[in-house]
Design a protein around this motif. Structure first.
Motif, PDB file in Angstrom:
ATOM      1  N   ASN A 286       0.807  -1.226   0.000  1.00 21.95           N
ATOM      2  CA  ASN A 286       0.000   0.000   0.000  1.00 21.95           C
ATOM      3  C   ASN A 286       0.835   1.270   0.000  1.00 21.95           C
ATOM      4  O   ASN A 286       0.279   2.366   0.115  1.00 21.95           O
ATOM      5  CB  ASN A 286      -0.958  -0.021   1.199  1.00 21.95           C
ATOM      6  CG  ASN A 286      -2.097  -0.997   1.006  1.00 21.95           C
ATOM      7  OD1 ASN A 286      -3.097  -0.681   0.374  1.00 21.95           O
ATOM      8  ND2 ASN A 286      -1.936  -2.207   1.515  1.00 21.95           N
ATOM      9  N   HIS A 287       2.143   1.128  -0.162  1.00 20.13           N
ATOM     10  CA  HIS A 287       3.033   2.290  -0.247  1.00 20.13           C
ATOM     11  C   HIS A 287       4.013   2.048  -1.395  1.00 20.13           C
ATOM     12  O   HIS A 287       5.139   1.582  -1.189  1.00 20.13           O
ATOM     13  CB  HIS A 287       3.778   2.510   1.074  1.00 20.13           C
ATOM     14  CG  HIS A 287       2.890   2.968   2.187  1.00 20.13           C
ATOM     15  ND1 HIS A 287       2.093   2.099   2.902  1.00 20.13           N
ATOM     16  CD2 HIS A 287       2.656   4.206   2.696  1.00 20.13           C
ATOM     17  CE1 HIS A 287       1.406   2.789   3.810  1.00 20.13           C
ATOM     18  NE2 HIS A 287       1.722   4.068   3.692  1.00 20.13           N
ATOM     19  N   PRO A 288       3.601   2.365  -2.620  1.00 20.68           N
ATOM     20  CA  PRO A 288       4.418   2.050  -3.800  1.00 20.68           C
ATOM     21  C   PRO A 288       5.822   2.620  -3.746  1.00 20.68           C
ATOM     22  O   PRO A 288       6.764   1.989  -4.216  1.00 20.68           O
ATOM     23  CB  PRO A 288       3.609   2.653  -4.949  1.00 20.68           C
ATOM     24  CG  PRO A 288       2.208   2.742  -4.444  1.00 20.68           C
ATOM     25  CD  PRO A 288       2.315   2.985  -2.968  1.00 20.68           C
ATOM     26  N   GLU A 289       5.979   3.797  -3.160  1.00 20.30           N
ATOM     27  CA  GLU A 289       7.308   4.398  -3.117  1.00 20.30           C
ATOM     28  C   GLU A 289       8.241   3.631  -2.178  1.00 20.30           C
ATOM     29  O   GLU A 289       9.437   3.484  -2.444  1.00 20.30           O
ATOM     30  CB  GLU A 289       7.211   5.875  -2.699  1.00 20.30           C
ATOM     31  CG  GLU A 289       6.853   6.142  -1.240  1.00 20.30           C
ATOM     32  CD  GLU A 289       5.413   5.802  -0.855  1.00 20.30           C
ATOM     33  OE1 GLU A 289       5.110   5.820   0.346  1.00 20.30           O
ATOM     34  OE2 GLU A 289       4.586   5.524  -1.756  1.00 20.30           O
ATOM     35  N   LEU A 291       7.836   0.371  -1.486  1.00 21.96           N
ATOM     36  CA  LEU A 291       8.044  -0.890  -2.193  1.00 21.96           C
ATOM     37  C   LEU A 291       9.151  -0.750  -3.232  1.00 21.96           C
ATOM     38  O   LEU A 291      10.036  -1.614  -3.351  1.00 21.96           O
ATOM     39  CB  LEU A 291       6.736  -1.328  -2.857  1.00 21.96           C
ATOM     40  CG  LEU A 291       6.765  -2.608  -3.697  1.00 21.96           C
ATOM     41  CD1 LEU A 291       7.143  -3.802  -2.842  1.00 21.96           C
ATOM     42  CD2 LEU A 291       5.416  -2.833  -4.368  1.00 21.96           C
ATOM     43  N   ALA A 292       9.138   0.357  -3.992  1.00 21.95           N
ATOM     44  CA  ALA A 292      10.153   0.569  -5.024  1.00 21.95           C
ATOM     45  C   ALA A 292      11.545   0.655  -4.410  1.00 21.95           C
ATOM     46  O   ALA A 292      12.514   0.086  -4.947  1.00 21.95           O
ATOM     47  CB  ALA A 292       9.827   1.833  -5.819  1.00 21.95           C
ATOM     48  N   HIS A 431       5.854  -8.972  -7.915  1.00 26.38           N
ATOM     49  CA  HIS A 431       5.064  -7.766  -7.736  1.00 26.38           C
ATOM     50  C   HIS A 431       3.972  -8.103  -6.712  1.00 26.38           C
ATOM     51  O   HIS A 431       3.367  -9.174  -6.777  1.00 26.38           O
ATOM     52  CB  HIS A 431       4.397  -7.343  -9.050  1.00 26.38           C
ATOM     53  CG  HIS A 431       5.363  -6.917 -10.116  1.00 26.38           C
ATOM     54  ND1 HIS A 431       6.238  -5.872  -9.947  1.00 26.38           N
ATOM     55  CD2 HIS A 431       5.584  -7.401 -11.371  1.00 26.38           C
ATOM     56  CE1 HIS A 431       6.958  -5.712 -11.045  1.00 26.38           C
ATOM     57  NE2 HIS A 431       6.587  -6.635 -11.918  1.00 26.38           N
ATOM     58  N   ARG A 433       0.387  -7.123  -5.336  1.00 25.47           N
ATOM     59  CA  ARG A 433      -0.800  -6.333  -5.649  1.00 25.47           C
ATOM     60  C   ARG A 433      -1.889  -6.626  -4.630  1.00 25.47           C
ATOM     61  O   ARG A 433      -2.318  -7.772  -4.494  1.00 25.47           O
ATOM     62  CB  ARG A 433      -1.289  -6.659  -7.058  1.00 25.47           C
ATOM     63  CG  ARG A 433      -0.259  -6.339  -8.137  1.00 25.47           C
ATOM     64  CD  ARG A 433      -0.869  -6.393  -9.497  1.00 25.47           C
ATOM     65  NE  ARG A 433       0.102  -6.032 -10.524  1.00 25.47           N
ATOM     66  CZ  ARG A 433      -0.204  -5.728 -11.773  1.00 25.47           C
ATOM     67  NH1 ARG A 433      -1.473  -5.709 -12.139  1.00 25.47           N
ATOM     68  NH2 ARG A 433       0.728  -5.426 -12.644  1.00 25.47           N
ATOM     69  N   GLY A 468       2.613  -0.593 -10.484  1.00 24.23           N
ATOM     70  CA  GLY A 468       1.783   0.110  -9.513  1.00 24.23           C
ATOM     71  C   GLY A 468       0.845  -0.824  -8.773  1.00 24.23           C
ATOM     72  O   GLY A 468       0.451  -1.872  -9.283  1.00 24.23           O
ATOM     73  N   ILE A 469       0.488  -0.430  -7.582  1.00 27.10           N
ATOM     74  CA  ILE A 469      -0.372  -1.254  -6.735  1.00 27.10           C
ATOM     75  C   ILE A 469      -1.831  -0.993  -7.066  1.00 27.10           C
ATOM     76  O   ILE A 469      -2.225   0.130  -7.369  1.00 27.10           O
ATOM     77  CB  ILE A 469      -0.117  -0.930  -5.253  1.00 27.10           C
ATOM     78  CG1 ILE A 469       1.366  -1.098  -4.938  1.00 27.10           C
ATOM     79  CG2 ILE A 469      -0.948  -1.812  -4.343  1.00 27.10           C
ATOM     80  CD1 ILE A 469       1.899  -2.465  -5.224  1.00 27.10           C
ATOM     81  N   SER A 471      -3.681  -2.145  -9.520  1.00 28.50           N
ATOM     82  CA  SER A 471      -3.988  -1.930 -10.927  1.00 28.50           C
ATOM     83  C   SER A 471      -5.161  -2.779 -11.376  1.00 28.50           C
ATOM     84  O   SER A 471      -5.585  -3.681 -10.654  1.00 28.50           O
ATOM     85  CB  SER A 471      -2.748  -2.258 -11.768  1.00 28.50           C
ATOM     86  OG  SER A 471      -2.333  -3.578 -11.521  1.00 28.50           O
TER      87      SER A 471
END
Length: 488
Positions: A286-289, A291-292, A431, A433, A468-469, A471
């Motif tokens: 829930n925090h894509p940044e 996760l990246a 990934h 999701r 992206g989460i 999707s």
């Protein structure tokens, strides 16, 4: 304890106490909310029992002083003595088997022992990955259930040389099923009402007795298998308990205490770590940044190797992944509280008199949200709170996910290494999701876990930018029928 001046919820119900707006299924979350409203120290009354909670870091700093305070075994922990007895977690301070077992087992958590466990941890993590690979592009995985399988298998093999076959089963191992019911029963004992529901209580007690015997039988099987093997080494926890004596007194652990210690490690050694991993995966999804950044770190470590062979040292270098775990444990410490009792008459915070034996509960999620330490938005998920410069600026007693003092969790380094290894491998491979409609629900069985949290998996190319989460394509229809739904 003199509770004069300690705030409590308004509108107490005669005889019952502070029961408005609270649930026996969510006592920790209710207490967090009350602590936010009432302050760094507050009290709650249930029937004739009044409990004092502490969430302020300054007061916890005093309670962490081993010269003034000691561990108190009460409420939920005391209820677990039905399975733990005088094991490491549930022993009273005066019981000799606590010190005896602690000193005998200490070598099992040395750096050398951690290195020895690493390969087994990796082997079990690969079994989890094999299970998840089969679900890529298909039905979502039940995160907490699979983390529980993995951590139970890890502690079983590393600690006791015993395989539970967790990934060869469609249903949880009978030990886990019995344990969940015992934990629920132990929690509900704190909220029993007199007279009401006596028939239901007798049935619950009968089932609990069956579950305790079931857990004992599994442990007896583990011990019997080791004895029958003729293995007299001290290579793991069970070997130390069976074949080692106290280094100073020469005393050995008795068979009943060995059973209690094994149960303690099987329960505490997997239940809390699985919760920590589950919360970490929830926040990553829930925090894509975040996760990246975490995936960039594991990609830098292992590149595009499809099946990396992490070394022990490499896992210790996953510093941002470790920060993610630390921050998840800050917000939801899976063992959410510990109790402290006064060794002698004293005054807490300069204004709350405590007699010898008086005790309070440190509510860890409240401590970890003290704005005086964690800033104006303590509920925000931010792994950089644990960046070296910021971490050094905080008092040590502000972060206590593993308890405090000489009775703190003996397996802390074991849990951290296992969780970092597993999380790193999962981040490198998939990934993650999540259902964008899912809102975190926390299940409480004395420990904490996300409830109903599932992930849809896709294989990723290491070093590729994470997708992206949330999707398009997510569907909750594929969730198994035993996955909880709805919101609390």
């Amino acid at each position: 304890m003199d509770t004069t001046g300690i705030p409590h919820p308004p509108r107490r119900v005669p005889l019952l106490g502070d029961v408005r707006g609270v649930s026996p299924r969510t006592p920790v979350q209710d207490a967090i909310r009350l602590g936010h409203d009432l302050g760094p120290i507050f009290r709650r009354k249930f029937l004739r029992r009044e409990i004092v909670f502490v969430t302020g870091a300054e007061l916890v700093g005093e309670l962490a002083d081993e010269s003034r305070f000691a561990k108190h075994v009460g409420l939920g922990v005391e209820n677990l003595r039905m399975i733990g007895g005088d094991g490491l977690f549930t022993a009273y301070n005066w019981e000799p088997n606590w010190r005896r077992a602690h000193d005998i087992l200490q070598p099992a958590f040395s750096l050398a022992a951690m290195r020895d466990y690493h390969q087994t941890m990796l082997d079990v993590a690969r079994e989890l990955i094999g299970c998840w690979d089969a679900r890529v592009g298909g039905a979502p995985v039940d995160v907490a259930a699979d983390m529980t399988r993995m951590t139970l298998e890890t502690i079983g093999r590393t600690g006791f040389g015993y395989e539970f076959g967790s990934f060869q089963r469609d249903e949880p191992h009978p030990f886990v099923a019995a344990m969940v019911r015992v934990l629920r029963y132990a929690q509900q004992l704190n909220f029993r009402l007199p007279v009401i529901g006596r028939l239901r209580e007798r049935e619950a007690a009968r089932q609990n007795a069956i579950d305790v015997e079931s857990m004992n039988a599994v442990v007896d099987e583990v011990v019997a298998a080791r004895r029958a093997s003729g293995d007299t080494s001290t290579r793991d926890l069970l070997g130390l308990m069976l074949n080692q004596v106290h280094p100073d007194t020469g005393e050995a652990l008795d068979p009943v205490n060995i059973r209690r210690q094994v149960i303690t490690f099987l329960v505490a050694g997997h239940e809390t770590t699985s919760g920590a991993l589950s919360f970490a995966l929830y926040y990553l999804a829930n925090h894509p940044e975040v996760l990246a950044r975490a995936q960039a770190e594991v990609d830098e470590m292992w590149g595009d190797v499809a099946d990396p062979e992490p070394t022990f040292k490499e896992v210790t270098k996953l510093r941002y992944v470790r920060r993610v775990l630390d921050e998840a444990l800050r917000l939801w410490p899976t063992a959410p509280g510990f109790s402290r009792e006064a060794r002698e008459d004293t005054v807490l915070g300069g204004r709350y008199p405590m007699r010898r034996g008086d005790w309070v509960i440190v509510l860890i999620p409240g401590l970890h949200r003290d704005p005086a330490v964690w800033g104006p938005d303590p509920d925000a998920f931010d792994p950089d709170r644990f960046a070296p410069g910021r971490a050094r600026q905080r008092p040590a007693h502000a972060y206590k996910p593993f308890g405090t003092g000489e009775r703190a969790c003996i397996g802390r380094q074991f849990a951290v290494h296992e969780a970092t290894l597993v999380l790193g491998l999962l981040l490198h491979r998939y990934h993650l999701r999540s259902d964008p409609a899912y809102r975190l629900r926390v299940a409480e069985l004395l420990t904490l876990k996300p409830e109903g949290f599932a992930l849809r998996l896709e294989r990723r190319r290491p070093a590729a930018h994470p997708v992206g989460i949330g999707s398009p394509g997510w569907s909750t229809k594929a969730l198994s029928s035993n996955t909880p739904h709805g919101s609390r």
